[in-house]
Every structure is written in C-alpha cells, then in structure tokens.
Design an enzyme around this catalytic site. Structure first.
Site, PDB file in Angstrom:
ATOM      1  N   TYR A  46       0.716  -1.344   0.019  1.00 31.97           N
ATOM      2  CA  TYR A  46      -0.100  -0.016  -0.112  1.00 31.97           C
ATOM      3  C   TYR A  46       0.756   1.389  -0.031  1.00 31.97           C
ATOM      4  O   TYR A  46       2.032   1.266   0.151  1.00 31.97           O
ATOM      5  CB  TYR A  46      -1.027  -0.035   1.266  1.00 31.97           C
ATOM      6  CG  TYR A  46      -0.282   0.314   2.537  1.00 31.97           C
ATOM      7  CD1 TYR A  46       0.392  -0.862   3.275  1.00 31.97           C
ATOM      8  CD2 TYR A  46      -0.620   1.452   3.196  1.00 31.97           C
ATOM      9  CE1 TYR A  46       1.066  -0.365   4.359  1.00 31.97           C
ATOM     10  CE2 TYR A  46       0.226   1.754   4.423  1.00 31.97           C
ATOM     11  CZ  TYR A  46       0.940   0.961   4.955  1.00 31.97           C
ATOM     12  OH  TYR A  46       1.381   1.153   6.320  1.00 31.97           O
ATOM     13  N   ARG A  65       7.882   4.129  -4.854  1.00 30.68           N
ATOM     14  CA  ARG A  65       8.226   3.128  -3.795  1.00 30.68           C
ATOM     15  C   ARG A  65       7.127   2.172  -3.916  1.00 30.68           C
ATOM     16  O   ARG A  65       7.273   0.807  -3.635  1.00 30.68           O
ATOM     17  CB  ARG A  65       8.098   3.789  -2.436  1.00 30.68           C
ATOM     18  CG  ARG A  65       8.115   2.791  -1.271  1.00 30.68           C
ATOM     19  CD  ARG A  65       8.459   3.607   0.132  1.00 30.68           C
ATOM     20  NE  ARG A  65       6.831   4.242   0.261  1.00 30.68           N
ATOM     21  CZ  ARG A  65       6.845   4.909   1.554  1.00 30.68           C
ATOM     22  NH1 ARG A  65       7.591   5.121   2.468  1.00 30.68           N
ATOM     23  NH2 ARG A  65       5.613   5.318   1.846  1.00 30.68           N
ATOM     24  N   ARG A 113      -7.564 -20.414  -2.113  1.00 27.89           N
ATOM     25  CA  ARG A 113      -6.526 -20.180  -0.931  1.00 27.89           C
ATOM     26  C   ARG A 113      -5.562 -21.279  -0.543  1.00 27.89           C
ATOM     27  O   ARG A 113      -5.866 -22.514  -0.190  1.00 27.89           O
ATOM     28  CB  ARG A 113      -7.496 -20.126   0.312  1.00 27.89           C
ATOM     29  CG  ARG A 113      -6.548 -19.614   1.512  1.00 27.89           C
ATOM     30  CD  ARG A 113      -7.219 -19.759   2.718  1.00 27.89           C
ATOM     31  NE  ARG A 113      -6.344 -19.056   3.933  1.00 27.89           N
ATOM     32  CZ  ARG A 113      -5.324 -19.717   4.495  1.00 27.89           C
ATOM     33  NH1 ARG A 113      -5.031 -21.118   4.006  1.00 27.89           N
ATOM     34  NH2 ARG A 113      -4.636 -19.231   5.072  1.00 27.89           N
ATOM     35  N   HIS A 115      -0.909 -21.256  -0.413  1.00 31.89           N
ATOM     36  CA  HIS A 115      -0.065 -20.567  -0.009  1.00 31.89           C
ATOM     37  C   HIS A 115       0.921 -19.989  -1.158  1.00 31.89           C
ATOM     38  O   HIS A 115       0.999 -18.654  -1.175  1.00 31.89           O
ATOM     39  CB  HIS A 115       0.991 -20.946   1.166  1.00 31.89           C
ATOM     40  CG  HIS A 115       0.282 -20.898   2.423  1.00 31.89           C
ATOM     41  ND1 HIS A 115      -0.930 -21.471   2.996  1.00 31.89           N
ATOM     42  CD2 HIS A 115       0.522 -20.381   3.569  1.00 31.89           C
ATOM     43  CE1 HIS A 115      -0.979 -21.375   4.128  1.00 31.89           C
ATOM     44  NE2 HIS A 115      -0.224 -20.607   4.683  1.00 31.89           N
ATOM     45  N   LYS A 160       6.582  -2.125   1.931  1.00 28.68           N
ATOM     46  CA  LYS A 160       5.554  -1.344   2.551  1.00 28.68           C
ATOM     47  C   LYS A 160       4.218  -2.301   2.250  1.00 28.68           C
ATOM     48  O   LYS A 160       3.280  -2.281   1.610  1.00 28.68           O
ATOM     49  CB  LYS A 160       5.034   0.087   1.779  1.00 28.68           C
ATOM     50  CG  LYS A 160       4.071   0.923   2.817  1.00 28.68           C
ATOM     51  CD  LYS A 160       4.198   2.299   2.515  1.00 28.68           C
ATOM     52  CE  LYS A 160       3.258   3.226   3.252  1.00 28.68           C
ATOM     53  NZ  LYS A 160       3.332   3.022   4.689  1.00 28.68           N
ATOM     54  N   GLU A 193      12.189   2.330  14.198  1.00 35.31           N
ATOM     55  CA  GLU A 193      11.146   3.346  13.734  1.00 35.31           C
ATOM     56  C   GLU A 193       9.925   3.077  14.497  1.00 35.31           C
ATOM     57  O   GLU A 193      10.021   2.228  15.379  1.00 35.31           O
ATOM     58  CB  GLU A 193      10.922   3.025  12.073  1.00 35.31           C
ATOM     59  CG  GLU A 193      10.452   1.529  11.661  1.00 35.31           C
ATOM     60  CD  GLU A 193      10.026   1.371  10.173  1.00 35.31           C
ATOM     61  OE1 GLU A 193      10.086   2.590   9.793  1.00 35.31           O
ATOM     62  OE2 GLU A 193      10.173   0.375   9.928  1.00 35.31           O
ATOM     63  N   LEU A 218      11.162   0.992   6.907  1.00 33.00           N
ATOM     64  CA  LEU A 218      10.617   1.720   5.963  1.00 33.00           C
ATOM     65  C   LEU A 218      11.375   2.654   5.470  1.00 33.00           C
ATOM     66  O   LEU A 218      11.570   3.796   6.378  1.00 33.00           O
ATOM     67  CB  LEU A 218       9.071   1.713   6.087  1.00 33.00           C
ATOM     68  CG  LEU A 218       8.407   2.342   4.691  1.00 33.00           C
ATOM     69  CD1 LEU A 218       8.258   1.194   3.797  1.00 33.00           C
ATOM     70  CD2 LEU A 218       7.091   2.923   5.210  1.00 33.00           C
TER      71      LEU A 218
END
Ligand code: PLP
Length: 300
Positions: A46, A65, A113, A115, A160, A193, A218
C-alpha cells in the site's frame, strides 16, 4: 421502501467514493472478494499520499516506492503509472479533498486459498481518500509522547506490505499508555522506527540522526525529503542507529511520516526530552517541510 432508496441516492451525492478494480463506488458499498489474497494472506502492498492545500506531496516518490514494493513481492502492476495518476486525481476530485490522504492498495488478487503464488491472478487495486485536519500550533509545540517496545516484525520492513499486525499491536500499546506512537527497539537495543513513522533525534551537539534505510525500516518518503532539506539548510546529519538511552538523552526528537510531516517528540517513556517542549531544529524542519510541500514537493 421507495423512501429508503431515495435516501440511499441522496447519500450517494454526499458520500465518500472509493475506487475498486476499475469502478468508482460509494465507499460503504465498496467491497472485494473474500478470496482476495490481501484479505487471506495480507499478500499486497500500500501507499499513503497526503494532499496539502489542494496538492499532493511527493506523489511520484510514493509511486516509485509502490513499484519497488510490488517488484520485491513479484506482484504485477495492476495499471500503468499514467492510468494510476488519473485514477488518483479522480478520487481526489470526487471526494473534494483539499487536506487529506489518499490510500492506495494493491494485492496479488483473487485466487483459491493456497499459500504459493497463484499461476494466474489479476492484481486487485483499491483507492480511498479522506479529509484530515491539520494539528494546531499548540499540539505541535507541546509535542507528542512515544513509548518504546520490542520490534517483533519480519525482516523486510523496507517493503510497504499490508502485513501490519506488529505495527497495530504497537500502536494500541502506545494509545493505552497515553502516547501517540511506539518506537520499536531491535535486539541490540537500537530504535528501528515507529509503528507508522520514522524516528529521529538531535544529539546534545546538534547532530540530526535517523537510522540507515536498509531492510530494518521503511524508507519513509518524508524521511527522504527531510534529509534533502537538512542538506539544503546545512544541518549536520548522520544516518545511523541510535539506542533508547541515546534517544532519552537527546536534545530533541521527532517522528516523520506523510501524515505527520515532522512532529516533535517531547517525551519518551517517562523521560522528558529537552525542556519538554518542541525543539528548535524540529520546528524549523517542520516549517521547511511545509514550504517544500507547497512548492517543489507538490503536484496537482
Ligand atoms: N515507517 C513505517 C513503519 C510506516 O508505516 C510509515 C508510514 O506509514 C513510515 C515509516 C513513514 O513513511 P512515509 O514518510 O512514506 O509516510
């Protein structure tokens, strides 16, 4: 019933609008499939881009990014950059955002579903936007409290990713302790962070320090812009780790992120930083950042 439909239509005029895989929809009706891998595995990434005074801050750096995060996870880009930029502009227009944030999420898409990566799946993309209010001058001058917590995250924090369990648990702990943010601490006692921001200190000698951007943190878009600003202002800085003790003994401290810009930290755990008020360098970097956001950092 007719009245009810009318009410819904009325709400559509007033409502927030979201973008979901090619369609602009009323936010409350915007949904994705239960087999979306973002929902099942947090298999996605995101970005958050801030609108300040009707313009986006560092839009292109956020999109760079995003591309990098997608590449690291081998997720295809759902749309071209040009298309994405026009979707962003449309979501901003539809939601009438002057000060606010744009949330953009891409997942590997819908698949049975299992993996392993699916052989074929169309990446999903959603965008939302909302208005935010800017903090008052007093809030900034008083600064915020942060607590320190153990960093329990995975080892690719440079991506991210949607997988934010450790971050949300950390933020919850902060809120429960009356703090705004939690600074995460690695096994060597060094601060990595915040849960949704980068961490900075100013030493008693006036040196600005933030951790090197490797896999442990990040690389905040705001962080990068602040470093450029520090260069321009002739502020001496170092990208290196600092311990909890060094942070507590610092002259100043602050956090940075797209939504908080530069926000002074005036308390870490039970220790006041400096005189318990926002430090001078933190405030001048905040002002410098706002000027940057209004000028070369802006796209519309
Ligand atoms: N670190 C983490 C873990 C974050 O979640 C964020 C922002 O959400 C940041 C740092 C700051 O990044 P940016 O300046 O790009 O908002």
């Amino acid at each position: 019933m007719i009245f009810y439909v009318f009410l819904l239509d009325y709400r559509f005029i007033m409502a927030r609008i979201a973008y979901v895989n090619g369609r602009f929809l009323q936010h409350s009706y915007a949904t994705v499939h239960i087999d979306d891998r973002g929902y099942q595995f947090a298999d996605g990434v995101y970005e958050v881009i801030v609108m300040y005074n009707g313009m986006m801050i560092d839009e292109l750096i956020h999109l760079d990014r995003l591309d990098r995060s997608l590449k690291e996870l081998q997720i295809r880009k759902p749309v071209s950059r040009a298309a994405l930029r026009s979707i962003i502009r449309e979501i901003v227009r539809l939601n009438k955002i002057k000060y606010g944030l744009i949330y953009l999420q891409v997942t590997r898409g819908i698949a049975k579903r299992e993996h392993q990566f699916p052989n074929k799946s169309q990446p999903s993309i959603i965008l939302t936007a909302k208005s935010i209010t800017m903090p008052s001058r007093k809030t900034i001058e008083d600064g915020i409290k942060v607590i320190t917590i153990k960093d329990i995250r995975w080892k690719r924090r440079d991506i991210k990713s949607l997988s934010l369990l450790a971050n949300i648990i950390g933020k919850q702990k902060a809120i429960e302790k009356g703090a705004f943010e939690a600074w995460q601490v690695d096994d060597n006692g060094k601060i990595t962070e915040g849960t949704s921001s980068n961490a900075w200190i100013v030493t008693q000698n006036g040196v600005l320090i933030t951790r090197t951007a490797d896999h442990d943190i990040l690389n905040g878009v705001t962080r990068v812009s602040i470093l450029k600003l520090a260069d321009r202002l002739g502020v001496q800085y170092k990208e290196q780790s600092f311990s909890v003790q060094e942070a507590k003994a610092a002259r100043e401290a602050f956090i940075s992120s797209a939504t908080t810009f530069v926000t002074p930290v005036t308390q870490i755990d039970d220790v006041l930083i400096g005189n318990g008020k926002a430090g001078a360098l933190s405030l001048s970097l905040r002002n410098g950042y706002i000027e940057y956001a209004n000028n070369e950092g802006a796209t519309c």
